[in-house]
Design an enzyme around this catalytic site. Structure first.
Site, PDB file in Angstrom:
ATOM      1  N   HIS A 268      33.660  37.176  40.686  1.00  0.00           N
ATOM      2  CA  HIS A 268      34.514  36.001  40.790  1.00  0.00           C
ATOM      3  C   HIS A 268      35.805  36.311  41.542  1.00  0.00           C
ATOM      4  O   HIS A 268      36.665  35.462  41.681  1.00  0.00           O
ATOM      5  CB  HIS A 268      34.821  35.491  39.373  1.00  0.00           C
ATOM      6  CG  HIS A 268      35.534  34.176  39.333  1.00  0.00           C
ATOM      7  ND1 HIS A 268      35.575  33.313  40.401  1.00  0.00           N
ATOM      8  CD2 HIS A 268      36.255  33.583  38.370  1.00  0.00           C
ATOM      9  CE1 HIS A 268      36.279  32.239  40.074  1.00  0.00           C
ATOM     10  NE2 HIS A 268      36.707  32.390  38.847  1.00  0.00           N
ATOM     11  N   CYS A 269      35.956  37.562  42.039  1.00  0.00           N
ATOM     12  CA  CYS A 269      37.260  37.931  42.614  1.00  0.00           C
ATOM     13  C   CYS A 269      37.193  38.284  44.093  1.00  0.00           C
ATOM     14  O   CYS A 269      37.677  37.538  44.930  1.00  0.00           O
ATOM     15  CB  CYS A 269      37.848  39.097  41.819  1.00  0.00           C
ATOM     16  SG  CYS A 269      38.236  38.637  40.130  1.00  0.00           S
ATOM     17  N   ILE A 270      36.584  39.431  44.391  1.00  0.00           N
ATOM     18  CA  ILE A 270      36.706  39.975  45.755  1.00  0.00           C
ATOM     19  C   ILE A 270      36.113  39.041  46.830  1.00  0.00           C
ATOM     20  O   ILE A 270      36.704  38.910  47.898  1.00  0.00           O
ATOM     21  CB  ILE A 270      36.073  41.396  45.860  1.00  0.00           C
ATOM     22  CG1 ILE A 270      36.525  42.278  44.694  1.00  0.00           C
ATOM     23  CG2 ILE A 270      36.389  42.057  47.189  1.00  0.00           C
ATOM     24  CD1 ILE A 270      37.967  42.689  44.703  1.00  0.00           C
ATOM     25  N   ILE A 272      36.101  35.909  46.789  1.00  0.00           N
ATOM     26  CA  ILE A 272      36.741  34.591  46.748  1.00  0.00           C
ATOM     27  C   ILE A 272      38.242  34.652  47.019  1.00  0.00           C
ATOM     28  O   ILE A 272      38.767  33.938  47.866  1.00  0.00           O
ATOM     29  CB  ILE A 272      36.473  33.947  45.357  1.00  0.00           C
ATOM     30  CG1 ILE A 272      34.979  33.625  45.241  1.00  0.00           C
ATOM     31  CG2 ILE A 272      37.333  32.708  45.144  1.00  0.00           C
ATOM     32  CD1 ILE A 272      34.556  33.117  43.899  1.00  0.00           C
ATOM     33  N   ASP A 273      38.930  35.541  46.308  1.00  0.00           N
ATOM     34  CA  ASP A 273      40.396  35.527  46.324  1.00  0.00           C
ATOM     35  C   ASP A 273      41.008  35.637  47.723  1.00  0.00           C
ATOM     36  O   ASP A 273      41.991  34.941  48.014  1.00  0.00           O
ATOM     37  CB  ASP A 273      40.961  36.642  45.430  1.00  0.00           C
ATOM     38  CG  ASP A 273      40.450  36.521  44.000  1.00  0.00           C
ATOM     39  OD1 ASP A 273      39.861  35.475  43.678  1.00  0.00           O
ATOM     40  OD2 ASP A 273      40.640  37.466  43.225  1.00  0.00           O
TER      41      ASP A 273
END
Ligand SMILES: NC(=O)c1ccc[n+]([C@@H]2O[C@H](COP(=O)([O-])OP(=O)(O)OC[C@H]3O[C@@H](n4cnc5c(N)ncnc54)[C@H](O)[C@@H]3O)[C@@H](O)[C@H]2O)c1
Length: 430
Positions: A268-270, A272-273
């Site tokens: 959910h992080c790399i 997307i962010d």
């Protein structure tokens, strides 16, 4: 409310969004001695938590049940409870829309509920990863529309969540907590809350700095992974073992930090962010070139893996169509059960589209129904391995016996270097 209530844990605290980030935080606050109210919109999660059943691998059901039984953590879908709380941490999802623009609708939904119950002395904290400016441009006006003034009547801060699911050495409690408030009083209140439950607090001068810290950290990873993925593609064309290159480079005692290639980014992080940052950069007329380029290279990797599968099958005079491919590991990274954005899913879909007979084994992911793929994890036996034309390793899980797989398999494509140091004509590497 007096700030001292965060120092002696008599404050009543809340957490909105009880997922990978929110549930560990709620349990941490409860273990520190607070009475915690957790809010979620999914009834099953709430009832599970209240029955002492954890849906998050990093939170054991024993630890959860203990704080629930002691009356220090209660979960609810009723947001009117917010009126009773001294602080609330927002830990809701921040995905991307199909257009790769930020989807802050979950934050807006949570803040609308807080605004309805905002009261003098309340501390509001955002932990969800988001673009710089979210706290002061989006949240502040919604809260000040109540007539209460920030820094005086209520307090507002941003503190990025840095949790690393599956990492037992660094957890919510001992990962330093960066915090930036709208005003010095906001930072002070937020720092007092965190310092009462977590080991290290790192105050910064503003919410925008705190928001940018998180995006720097994740962009740093995305860009460096993009660089080694490009190197892997290059080495593949040159017949050089990229893993050996990285291991040798990593012996340099300064100025180098190893990153490793893989089948693509997940979680959910790399993936997307960084796009939250490039979107915000575009608003001020800036083109974030590194981010876009790393995104392109990283998102190409699943296709490269499919090409490697095709090549490996070709070598044994087989086509993908009609061949059986056993995929080992569908979680996006090692030793966890999270399949969000997992590159293994894209690879499976592509192989199925090409006519492959795909099965998978993942000790932590029993089925892929939630991802729209009608497959269940197949037991890992000598027979299932031997029956596959090709075994594709997409995630390293410590509980899997890779040597046994190598012994039984006909061809293994290892995208994670789990077979490091093994020499066998059966092995193909990324
Ligand atoms: N998972 C990670 O490793 C990680 C690490 C650092 C930061 N983050 C960031 O933390 C945030 C949360 O991520 P996560 O992985 O915990 O997500 P998650 O999907 O695991 O949890 C979010 C929870 O919020 C709930 N929710 C959604 N809308 C809600 C609403 N309006 N009110 C109350 N609850 C609501 C969902 O039901 C879910 O239980 C994201 O911004 C993410 O980028 C995640």
């Amino acid at each position: 409310m007096s700030i001292d209530r965060f120092k002696d844990q008599t404050a009543r605290v809340g957490v909105i969004g009880l997922g990978y980030v929110g549930l560990p935080l709620a349990v941490e606050f409860a273990q520190a001695g607070y009475r915690v109210t957790g809010f979620d919109v999914v009834e099953e999660k709430v009832s599970g938590i209240n029955a002492g059943r954890s849906h998050i691998k990093d939170v054991s059901s024993e630890a959860l049940a203990e704080v629930v039984k002691a009356g220090r953590l209660i979960a609810t879908t009723e947001f009117k409870e917010l009126a009773e709380l001294d602080s609330v941490n927002i830990c809701v999802p921040t995905p991307l829309r199909k257009t790769k623009d930020p989807d802050v609708s979950y934050i807006v939904a949570a803040v609308e509920k807080i605004a309805r119950h905002l009261h003098p002395g309340m501390l509001v904290l955002l932990e969800s990863t988001t673009y710089p400016g979210t706290t002061n441009e989006l949240i502040l006006p919604m809260l000040e529309a109540t007539g209460l003034e920030v820094g005086k009547d209520f307090f507002l801060a941003f503190s990025p969540e840095r949790v690393d699911p599956g990492n037992s050495r660094f957890t919510t409690r001992n990962i330093p907590k960066v915090v930036g408030g709208m005003t010095p009083a906001c930072t002070e209140h937020a720092a007092a809350l965190y310092a009462s439950a977590l080991e290290t607090v790192v105050p910064v001068s503003s919410t925008r700095v705190a928001e940018m810290v998180k995006l720097l950290e994740n962009t740093f990873r995305s860009v460096n992974i993009g660089l080694v993925n490009e190197l892997a593609l290059m080495c593949d064309s040159m017949g050089i073992d990229v893993w050996e290159v990285i291991d040798a480079a990593a012996t340099k005692p300064f100025g180098f930090m190893p990153f490793y290639p893989g089948p693509g980014l997940g979680g959910h992080c790399i993936p997307i962010d960084p796009f939250y940052l490039s979107w915000k950069a575009r608003q001020v007329g800036f083109e974030a070139r590194f981010i876009e380029l790393a995104g392109q290279i990283n998102s190409f990797m699943p296709r490269h893996v499919v090409a490697k599968v095709t090549e490996a099958l070709n070598e044994v005079e087989k086509a993908v169509r009609g061949s059986s491919v056993l995929v080992i590991g569908v979680a996006y990274k090692n030793d966890i059960d999270d399949v969000r954005e997992s590159p293994a899913l894209d690879i499976i879909n592509e192989l199925v589209e090409l006519g492959g007979n795909v099965s998978y084994h993942d000790p932590y992911v029993p089925d892929l129904a939630g991802e729209g793929i009608a497959l269940r994890s197949t037991p890992l036996t000598d027979d299932t391995v031997a029956a596959a034309d090709l075994v594709l390793i997409t995630t390293r899980h410590d509980v899997v016996d890779y040597d046994r797989i190598l012994e039984r398999a006909r061809v293994v494509l290892d995208t994670r270097n789990v077979l490091k140091g093994r020499r066998s004509p059966k092995i193909r590497r990324l």
